[in-house]
Structure formats: structure tokens, C-alpha cells
Design an enzyme around this catalytic site. Structure first.
Site, PDB file in Angstrom:
ATOM      1  N   LYS A  10       0.825  -1.218   0.000  1.00  0.00           N
ATOM      2  CA  LYS A  10       0.000   0.000   0.000  1.00  0.00           C
ATOM      3  C   LYS A  10       0.859   1.268   0.000  1.00  0.00           C
ATOM      4  O   LYS A  10       2.071   1.214   0.291  1.00  0.00           O
ATOM      5  CB  LYS A  10      -0.928  -0.049   1.222  1.00  0.00           C
ATOM      6  CG  LYS A  10      -1.965  -1.185   1.139  1.00  0.00           C
ATOM      7  CD  LYS A  10      -2.930  -1.144   2.325  1.00  0.00           C
ATOM      8  CE  LYS A  10      -4.003  -2.209   2.205  1.00  0.00           C
ATOM      9  NZ  LYS A  10      -4.946  -2.170   3.358  1.00  0.00           N
ATOM     10  N   TYR A  50     -12.222  -2.315  -4.009  1.00  0.00           N
ATOM     11  CA  TYR A  50     -12.742  -2.500  -2.640  1.00  0.00           C
ATOM     12  C   TYR A  50     -14.277  -2.425  -2.596  1.00  0.00           C
ATOM     13  O   TYR A  50     -14.828  -2.035  -1.577  1.00  0.00           O
ATOM     14  CB  TYR A  50     -12.137  -1.450  -1.712  1.00  0.00           C
ATOM     15  CG  TYR A  50     -10.781  -1.826  -1.129  1.00  0.00           C
ATOM     16  CD1 TYR A  50     -10.617  -2.976  -0.337  1.00  0.00           C
ATOM     17  CD2 TYR A  50      -9.669  -1.012  -1.322  1.00  0.00           C
ATOM     18  CE1 TYR A  50      -9.381  -3.307   0.216  1.00  0.00           C
ATOM     19  CE2 TYR A  50      -8.424  -1.346  -0.763  1.00  0.00           C
ATOM     20  CZ  TYR A  50      -8.303  -2.503   0.008  1.00  0.00           C
ATOM     21  OH  TYR A  50      -7.082  -2.827   0.575  1.00  0.00           O
ATOM     22  N   PHE A  58     -15.626   3.585   6.481  1.00  0.00           N
ATOM     23  CA  PHE A  58     -14.247   3.932   6.125  1.00  0.00           C
ATOM     24  C   PHE A  58     -13.986   3.910   4.614  1.00  0.00           C
ATOM     25  O   PHE A  58     -12.868   4.167   4.168  1.00  0.00           O
ATOM     26  CB  PHE A  58     -13.243   3.016   6.849  1.00  0.00           C
ATOM     27  CG  PHE A  58     -13.419   1.532   6.596  1.00  0.00           C
ATOM     28  CD1 PHE A  58     -12.937   0.950   5.429  1.00  0.00           C
ATOM     29  CD2 PHE A  58     -14.045   0.717   7.533  1.00  0.00           C
ATOM     30  CE1 PHE A  58     -13.084  -0.417   5.195  1.00  0.00           C
ATOM     31  CE2 PHE A  58     -14.189  -0.656   7.309  1.00  0.00           C
ATOM     32  CZ  PHE A  58     -13.712  -1.215   6.136  1.00  0.00           C
ATOM     33  N   ARG A  86      -2.057 -14.289   4.556  1.00  0.00           N
ATOM     34  CA  ARG A  86      -2.850 -13.607   5.605  1.00  0.00           C
ATOM     35  C   ARG A  86      -2.144 -13.723   6.951  1.00  0.00           C
ATOM     36  O   ARG A  86      -2.152 -12.806   7.757  1.00  0.00           O
ATOM     37  CB  ARG A  86      -4.257 -14.208   5.712  1.00  0.00           C
ATOM     38  CG  ARG A  86      -5.152 -14.011   4.508  1.00  0.00           C
ATOM     39  CD  ARG A  86      -5.653 -12.617   4.302  1.00  0.00           C
ATOM     40  NE  ARG A  86      -6.469 -12.103   5.383  1.00  0.00           N
ATOM     41  CZ  ARG A  86      -7.143 -10.956   5.315  1.00  0.00           C
ATOM     42  NH1 ARG A  86      -7.102 -10.204   4.213  1.00  0.00           N
ATOM     43  NH2 ARG A  86      -7.842 -10.520   6.338  1.00  0.00           N
ATOM     44  N   THR A  92      -5.766  -6.861  10.694  1.00  0.00           N
ATOM     45  CA  THR A  92      -6.004  -5.590   9.996  1.00  0.00           C
ATOM     46  C   THR A  92      -5.453  -4.399  10.783  1.00  0.00           C
ATOM     47  O   THR A  92      -4.811  -3.516  10.222  1.00  0.00           O
ATOM     48  CB  THR A  92      -7.527  -5.405   9.773  1.00  0.00           C
ATOM     49  OG1 THR A  92      -8.039  -6.561   9.128  1.00  0.00           O
ATOM     50  CG2 THR A  92      -7.804  -4.172   8.927  1.00  0.00           C
ATOM     51  N   ARG A 103       2.199  -6.317   9.389  1.00  0.00           N
ATOM     52  CA  ARG A 103       1.457  -5.159   9.915  1.00  0.00           C
ATOM     53  C   ARG A 103       1.947  -4.760  11.304  1.00  0.00           C
ATOM     54  O   ARG A 103       1.928  -3.591  11.665  1.00  0.00           O
ATOM     55  CB  ARG A 103      -0.033  -5.456   9.887  1.00  0.00           C
ATOM     56  CG  ARG A 103      -0.584  -5.359   8.460  1.00  0.00           C
ATOM     57  CD  ARG A 103      -1.948  -5.985   8.338  1.00  0.00           C
ATOM     58  NE  ARG A 103      -2.638  -5.607   7.109  1.00  0.00           N
ATOM     59  CZ  ARG A 103      -3.797  -6.117   6.737  1.00  0.00           C
ATOM     60  NH1 ARG A 103      -4.396  -7.026   7.490  1.00  0.00           N
ATOM     61  NH2 ARG A 103      -4.365  -5.716   5.608  1.00  0.00           N
ATOM     62  N   ASN A 113      -2.098   0.238   6.796  1.00  0.00           N
ATOM     63  CA  ASN A 113      -1.543  -0.990   7.379  1.00  0.00           C
ATOM     64  C   ASN A 113      -0.631  -1.757   6.412  1.00  0.00           C
ATOM     65  O   ASN A 113      -0.433  -2.955   6.537  1.00  0.00           O
ATOM     66  CB  ASN A 113      -2.684  -1.868   7.917  1.00  0.00           C
ATOM     67  CG  ASN A 113      -3.699  -2.214   6.849  1.00  0.00           C
ATOM     68  OD1 ASN A 113      -3.503  -1.912   5.671  1.00  0.00           O
ATOM     69  ND2 ASN A 113      -4.780  -2.853   7.242  1.00  0.00           N
ATOM     70  N   HIS A 116      -2.084  -5.508   1.575  1.00  0.00           N
ATOM     71  CA  HIS A 116      -3.357  -6.209   1.341  1.00  0.00           C
ATOM     72  C   HIS A 116      -3.037  -7.629   0.896  1.00  0.00           C
ATOM     73  O   HIS A 116      -2.075  -7.846   0.145  1.00  0.00           O
ATOM     74  CB  HIS A 116      -4.150  -5.513   0.220  1.00  0.00           C
ATOM     75  CG  HIS A 116      -5.274  -6.349  -0.307  1.00  0.00           C
ATOM     76  ND1 HIS A 116      -6.526  -6.335   0.260  1.00  0.00           N
ATOM     77  CD2 HIS A 116      -5.312  -7.271  -1.309  1.00  0.00           C
ATOM     78  CE1 HIS A 116      -7.300  -7.219  -0.389  1.00  0.00           C
ATOM     79  NE2 HIS A 116      -6.584  -7.793  -1.341  1.00  0.00           N
ATOM     80  N   GLU A 127      -9.391 -10.421  -7.712  1.00  0.00           N
ATOM     81  CA  GLU A 127      -8.331  -9.426  -7.494  1.00  0.00           C
ATOM     82  C   GLU A 127      -7.153  -9.618  -8.451  1.00  0.00           C
ATOM     83  O   GLU A 127      -6.559  -8.646  -8.915  1.00  0.00           O
ATOM     84  CB  GLU A 127      -7.862  -9.493  -6.032  1.00  0.00           C
ATOM     85  CG  GLU A 127      -8.949  -9.011  -5.069  1.00  0.00           C
ATOM     86  CD  GLU A 127      -8.589  -9.170  -3.599  1.00  0.00           C
ATOM     87  OE1 GLU A 127      -7.495  -9.700  -3.289  1.00  0.00           O
ATOM     88  OE2 GLU A 127      -9.400  -8.755  -2.755  1.00  0.00           O
TER      89      GLU A 127
HETATM   90  P1  IDP Z   1      -8.042  -6.741   5.560  1.00  0.00           P
HETATM   91  O1  IDP Z   1      -7.190  -5.821   4.708  1.00  0.00           O
HETATM   92  O2  IDP Z   1      -7.315  -7.211   6.781  1.00  0.00           O
HETATM   93  O3  IDP Z   1      -8.674  -7.866   4.785  1.00  0.00           O
HETATM   94  P2  IDP Z   1     -10.670  -5.455   5.559  1.00  0.00           P
HETATM   95  O4  IDP Z   1     -11.656  -5.530   6.673  1.00  0.00           O
HETATM   96  O5  IDP Z   1     -10.967  -6.239   4.319  1.00  0.00           O
HETATM   97  O6  IDP Z   1      -9.228  -5.828   6.156  1.00  0.00           O
HETATM   98  O7  IDP Z   1     -10.520  -3.921   5.184  1.00  0.00           O
HETATM   99  C1  IDP Z   1      -9.863  -3.518   3.999  1.00  0.00           C
HETATM  100  C2  IDP Z   1      -8.955  -2.358   4.325  1.00  0.00           C
HETATM  101  O8  IDP Z   1      -9.754  -1.244   4.743  1.00  0.00           O
HETATM  102  C3  IDP Z   1      -7.998  -2.574   5.516  1.00  0.00           C
HETATM  103  O9  IDP Z   1      -6.824  -3.287   5.178  1.00  0.00           O
HETATM  104  C4  IDP Z   1      -7.695  -1.157   5.920  1.00  0.00           C
HETATM  105  O10 IDP Z   1      -6.765  -0.514   5.045  1.00  0.00           O
HETATM  106  C5  IDP Z   1      -9.080  -0.498   5.749  1.00  0.00           C
HETATM  107  N1  IDP Z   1      -9.875  -0.566   6.986  1.00  0.00           N
HETATM  108  C6  IDP Z   1     -10.488  -1.645   7.525  1.00  0.00           C
HETATM  109  N2  IDP Z   1     -11.143  -1.353   8.652  1.00  0.00           N
HETATM  110  C7  IDP Z   1     -10.958  -0.014   8.838  1.00  0.00           C
HETATM  111  C8  IDP Z   1     -11.401   0.907   9.863  1.00  0.00           C
HETATM  112  O11 IDP Z   1     -12.103   0.559  10.802  1.00  0.00           O
HETATM  113  N3  IDP Z   1     -10.996   2.210   9.696  1.00  0.00           N
HETATM  114  C9  IDP Z   1     -10.219   2.629   8.649  1.00  0.00           C
HETATM  115  N4  IDP Z   1      -9.803   1.786   7.678  1.00  0.00           N
HETATM  116  C10 IDP Z   1     -10.158   0.488   7.776  1.00  0.00           C
HETATM  117 MG    MG Z   2     -10.120  -7.857   3.279  1.00  0.00          MG
END
Ligand code: IDP
Ligand code: MG
Length: 138
Positions: A10, A50, A58, A86, A92, A103, A113, A116, A127
Site C-alpha cells: 500500500k 474495494y 471507512f 494472511r 487488519t 502489519r 496498514n 493487502h 483481485e
Molecule cells: P483486511 O485488509 O485485513 O482484509 P478489511 O476488513 O478487508 O481488512 O478492510 C480492507 C482495508 O480497509 C484494511 O486493510 C484497511 O486498510 C481499511 N480498513 C479496515 N477497517 C478499517 C477501519 O475501521 N478504519 C479505517 N480503515 C479500515
Molecule cells: Mg479484506
């Protein structure tokens, strides 16, 4: 099962010049990088990538962030590649990510973070096709 998964380094990580440090952590776990490239997403493209999160609070901030600078996208292949990546990524929220995960080591906050990784065979297929042509994956 031999799988392929999509990884995105990212903008926060690309901007700090730690792209290959992170990719090599995945390679060191025995996963094979079969395609890698650098791209700049528009906000609209970030939203399409996304789309499962389109109704989340968010979403707006996430798509602004993901289109704020270059990202590096990569396809890794290996046994259970999706789950293994993962695990190497960690949770996350970097504050909750297990010690030694990407992370935990590099994530700035729950949004920035650093990485992805696809979360299922279905999302991996969508994807990978989103970023790579058949020819690039040969
Ligand atoms: P993941 O990347 O661990 O699969 P997801 O829930 O799919 O997590 O969320 C996608 C991306 O959205 C996260 O990696 C992060 O960059 C962002 N994100 C997820 N939850 C939040 C939040 O509560 N606040 C701000 N950004 C978030
Ligand atoms: Mg995800």
C-alpha cells in the site's frame, strides 16, 4: 492446494521504500512471486477494487488513501498461499497484529496498514484478474 493470491504493497509502505523488504518476507516463507508491478490507482479504480466495502464508514477514506500514491501489486503462488499470506500479514489493525507480522512491524494505523492480501479463493480470482492479464501470469 496450490493457490495464487494477490498482494498489494500500500502507499504508506511504497512511500517509505520498504516494498521489497515486505515482499521478501513473503518470498522467504516459500511463496513464489509470479508477477509484480507498480501502478497508480484512480479513486474510482480503488472503489471498484474495494467494492465489498462500499457501504462501510471507512470506504471514502480508504479509496482516497489507496489512490494517494503508487502501489505495488504482486501475485504469489504456493500451497495454501491465501491463508499463509494472511498469516504473515497479521491482523487488519497493526495494534492487534501478532508480533513479527508485516502489519505489526510496519503498519501505521488500521487504514495505513502497509499490505493487502486476498481473503478467499473467490476474492483472489477477482483481485488477480483486476490487475493482471493472462499473458502477465504465464
Ligand atoms: P483486511 O485488509 O485485513 O482484509 P478489511 O476488513 O478487508 O481488512 O478492510 C480492507 C482495508 O480497509 C484494511 O486493510 C484497511 O486498510 C481499511 N480498513 C479496515 N477497517 C478499517 C477501519 O475501521 N478504519 C479505517 N480503515 C479500515
Ligand atoms: Mg479484506
Amino acid at each position: 492446494m496450490l493457490e495464487r493470491t494477490l498482494v498489494i504493497i500500500k502507499p504508506d509502505a511504497v512511500g517509505r521504500n520498504i516494498t521489497f523488504q515486505i515482499l521478501s518476507m513473503i518470498e522467504k516463507e516459500g511463496l513464489k512471486p509470479i508477477a509484480v508491478k507498480s501502478v497508480r490507482l484512480s479513486k474510482d479504480e480503488a472503489g471498484k477494487f474495494y467494492y465489498v466495502h462500499r457501504d462501510k464508514p471507512f470506504f471514502e477514506s480508504l479509496t482516497n488513501y489507496m489512490s494517494s500514491g503508487k502501489v505495488v501489486v504482486a501475485v504469489f503462488e504456493g500451497e495454501n498461499a491465501i491463508e499463509r499470506v494472511r498469516k504473515i500479514m497479521g491482523a487488519t489493525d497493526p495494534k492487534k497484529a501478532e508480533k513479527g507480522t508485516i502489519r505489526n512491524l510496519f503498519g501505521i494505523d488500521i487504514e495505513k496498514n502497509s499490505i493487502h492480501g486476498s481473503d478467499s479463493p473467490q476474492s483472489a480470482e477477482f483481485e488477480i484478474k483486476f490487475f493482471f492479464s493472462e499473458y502477465e501470469l504465464l
